[in-house]
Design a protein around this motif. Structure first.
Motif, PDB file in Angstrom:
ATOM      1  N   LEU A  53       0.835  -1.192   0.000  1.00  0.00           N
ATOM      2  CA  LEU A  53       0.000   0.000   0.000  1.00  0.00           C
ATOM      3  C   LEU A  53       0.871   1.243   0.000  1.00  0.00           C
ATOM      4  O   LEU A  53       1.903   1.315   0.662  1.00  0.00           O
ATOM      5  N   SER A  54       0.394   2.247  -0.745  1.00  0.00           N
ATOM      6  CA  SER A  54       1.115   3.504  -0.817  1.00  0.00           C
ATOM      7  C   SER A  54       0.108   4.628  -1.023  1.00  0.00           C
ATOM      8  O   SER A  54      -0.892   4.452  -1.736  1.00  0.00           O
ATOM      9  N   GLY A  55       0.382   5.771  -0.403  1.00  0.00           N
ATOM     10  CA  GLY A  55      -0.487   6.934  -0.591  1.00  0.00           C
ATOM     11  C   GLY A  55      -1.894   6.721  -0.067  1.00  0.00           C
ATOM     12  O   GLY A  55      -2.847   7.217  -0.686  1.00  0.00           O
ATOM     13  N   LYS A  69       1.598  -1.194  -5.220  1.00  0.00           N
ATOM     14  CA  LYS A  69       2.811  -1.098  -6.018  1.00  0.00           C
ATOM     15  C   LYS A  69       3.760  -2.233  -5.676  1.00  0.00           C
ATOM     16  O   LYS A  69       3.675  -2.861  -4.627  1.00  0.00           O
ATOM     17  N   ASP A  70       4.642  -2.500  -6.622  1.00  0.00           N
ATOM     18  CA  ASP A  70       5.793  -3.366  -6.382  1.00  0.00           C
ATOM     19  C   ASP A  70       7.004  -2.640  -6.917  1.00  0.00           C
ATOM     20  O   ASP A  70       6.961  -1.424  -7.158  1.00  0.00           O
ATOM     21  N   ASP A  93       0.333   2.984   4.818  1.00  0.00           N
ATOM     22  CA  ASP A  93       1.430   2.867   3.870  1.00  0.00           C
ATOM     23  C   ASP A  93       2.441   1.821   4.325  1.00  0.00           C
ATOM     24  O   ASP A  93       2.746   1.704   5.511  1.00  0.00           O
ATOM     25  N   GLY A  94       2.950   1.068   3.311  1.00  0.00           N
ATOM     26  CA  GLY A  94       3.971   0.071   3.588  1.00  0.00           C
ATOM     27  C   GLY A  94       3.439  -1.299   3.906  1.00  0.00           C
ATOM     28  O   GLY A  94       4.221  -2.253   4.005  1.00  0.00           O
ATOM     29  N   LEU A 128       2.203  -9.162  11.237  1.00  0.00           N
ATOM     30  CA  LEU A 128       3.073  -8.837  12.365  1.00  0.00           C
ATOM     31  C   LEU A 128       3.786  -7.508  12.152  1.00  0.00           C
ATOM     32  O   LEU A 128       4.004  -6.735  13.103  1.00  0.00           O
ATOM     33  N   ALA A 129       4.178  -7.242  10.914  1.00  0.00           N
ATOM     34  CA  ALA A 129       4.809  -5.961  10.623  1.00  0.00           C
ATOM     35  C   ALA A 129       3.839  -4.809  10.871  1.00  0.00           C
ATOM     36  O   ALA A 129       4.212  -3.765  11.419  1.00  0.00           O
ATOM     37  N   LEU A 130       2.581  -5.005  10.478  1.00  0.00           N
ATOM     38  CA  LEU A 130       1.566  -3.975  10.737  1.00  0.00           C
ATOM     39  C   LEU A 130       1.373  -3.780  12.241  1.00  0.00           C
ATOM     40  O   LEU A 130       1.250  -2.650  12.727  1.00  0.00           O
TER      41      LEU A 130
END
Length: 469
Positions: A53-55, A69-70, A93-94, A128-130
């Motif tokens: 995810l971005s923006g 995006k990639d 994002d991210g 987990l990152a989220l």
């Protein structure tokens, strides 16, 4: 009919003209955009796309705009408000996700985008990152600070429980409360996982805090947020920002009892206390009634002992002091002995004084013989007669019997010379048989002060009378 080859084309004119037999009529921009939209939607009516995810941006309307995006490409996407409200996590994002939906075009900008109808985190690692990013952000705001933790009430009258109304969790809590200390429990039923669970849990926590202190529904003194164990996906509702903020803003102390002992959610960090299990939360909420009754009995016993202790100490001190007080006969023994001694001394002294007085009396009595007393009386009488004759010889008026006259001034002074008499205007003449006042004819000079009496000459003391004894 296919168009002519380039080398056979006619040169372009100034005005566009349709060629004979040409069936490719010119299309408007809207027509070609509509054709393109139908083609894309028909071909890509259902797609699943994985990307980062971005923006991410949430519009005032509730729609969420973002991009997937990639490393090589970018795809715009949109979640309509209804879809965004059904998400089980907060897009940011991210975060790597898998989005399901369809592709469509947006003629207004001549681009294409994905209308996302479902979006999930791309694997447990991404989840987990989220979780780590959300925890770091909320921790930076101070929602997990130890200073925010409040002490739990020792014995709450009412306990609020936010959990599913069915299942083992609420039964375990009620059973444990009944065993330890039966209490009044208010259950706010909510979904504990899946779509909409986070919103219901947050609303329940805020609902308990919004209850009035005095009302038809009693306001809890303590709130337990609980659910059973499960995977990180099952417990994700308690990692949602809405739930964490509701717990942090709660006006009532909160115990978080989500999952088993090894499970940890962000709700645990925001709560005032974390319980490893719902049963443990019930144990934290209330003490054991039997233990409390025993403590009360012990305190009552200590109170009685504390009340009686001064009395007991007073009795002991009184007994100790009473032992140090001498007995009555001991107190009076010295005085009695002294009294006996003084009595004996008095008896001996009286005897001795009597004997001495008797001796003195005998000695004096020996001297008091009648001839001796008579001789002494004669000598005393002679001295008295002699003193009387001497006194009569000193009387100034005695010479008057022989024809003399005594002259005195008006103030009583005896005048013995002519000069003193010549100064007086009047004189008093004292004869043997009375007095006579005469005038000299001299005018008396006024005096500034009262006349002074002449001080009479002291009479000679009579001779000392002898002692009889």
């Amino acid at each position: 009919m296919s168009p002519p080859f380039p080398d056979e084309e006619e040169p372009a004119g100034l005005v566009a003209k349709d060629s004979a037999g040409d069936n490719a009529a010119a299309l408007s921009v809207s027509e070609i955009s509509a054709l393109l939209k139908r083609t894309v939607e028909d071909r890509f009516g259902f797609v699943r796309v994985r990307g980062e995810l971005s923006g991410v941006k949430r519009a005032a309307s509730g729609h969420v705009y973002l991009a997937l995006k990639d490393e090589n490409a970018r795809l715009d996407g949109v979640l309509w408000r209804g879809t965004a409200q059904r998400l089980n996590f907060q897009p940011e994002d991210g975060l790597e996700v898998v989005a399901t939906g369809k592709l469509t075009t947006y003629p207004g900008r001549s681009n294409y985008q994905m209308v996302i109808e479902r979006m999930e985190v791309a694997g447990e690692g991404a989840l987990l990152a989220l979780l780590a990013r959300t925890k770091a952000r909320l921790e930076a705001e101070g929602l997990f600070a130890a200073a925010r933790k409040r002490p739990l009430p020792y014995l709450p009258d009412v306990i609020g429980v936010v959990t599913s109304p069915t299942g083992a969790v609420i039964r375990d809590i009620l059973h444990r409360l009944a065993d330890r200390f039966p209490s009044r429990v208010l259950v706010w039923p909510v979904l504990v996982q899946g779509q909409g669970a986070a919103a219901q849990v947050a609303a329940a926590i805020r609902g308990f805090s919004a209850l009035p202190h005095i009302g038809a529904i009693p306001r809890p003194d303590l709130v337990i947020v609980a659910r059973g164990g499960g995977s990180i996906e099952d417990l994700w509702a308690f990692n949602e920002e809405a739930v964490v903020r509701a717990i942090a803003e709660s006006q009532i102390p909160v115990i978080s009892a989500v999952g088993h002992e090894t499970d940890t959610t962000l709700a645990d960090f925001a709560a005032d206390r974390r319980a490893p299990t719902p049963t443990a939360a019930a144990e934290m909420a209330v003490p054991v009634r039997e233990d409390l009754a025993q403590q009360i009995a012990e305190l009552a016993l200590r109170k009685r002992r504390a009340v009686m202790r001064p009395l007991q100490l007073g009795r002991e001190r009184l007994a100790a002091r009473a032992e140090r007080i001498p007995r009555l006969e001991t107190l009076f023994t010295p005085q009695t002995q002294k009294l006996d001694d003084l009595g004996e001394r008095l008896r001996r002294s009286l005897g001795e004084r009597t004997m001495l007085a008797r001796g003195d009396l005998q000695r004096v009595g020996g001297r008091l013989s009648l001839p001796l007393l008579s001789a002494r009386l004669d000598r005393a009488r002679d001295r008295l007669d002699s003193a009387g004759r001497f006194l009569q010889s000193l009387d100034p008026d005695r010479v008057l019997q022989r024809g003399y006259v005594r002259v005195t001034a008006p103030d009583g002074r005896t005048l013995v010379d002519r000069d003193s008499a010549a100064k007086e205007a009047a004189l008093n003449l004292h004869f043997r048989d009375g007095g006579l006042a005469v005038s000299t004819g001299v005018v008396a000079a006024p005096t500034s002060s009262a006349p002074q009496r002449t001080k009479a000459s002291p009479r000679p003391a009579p001779p000392e009378q002898g002692k009889l004894l």
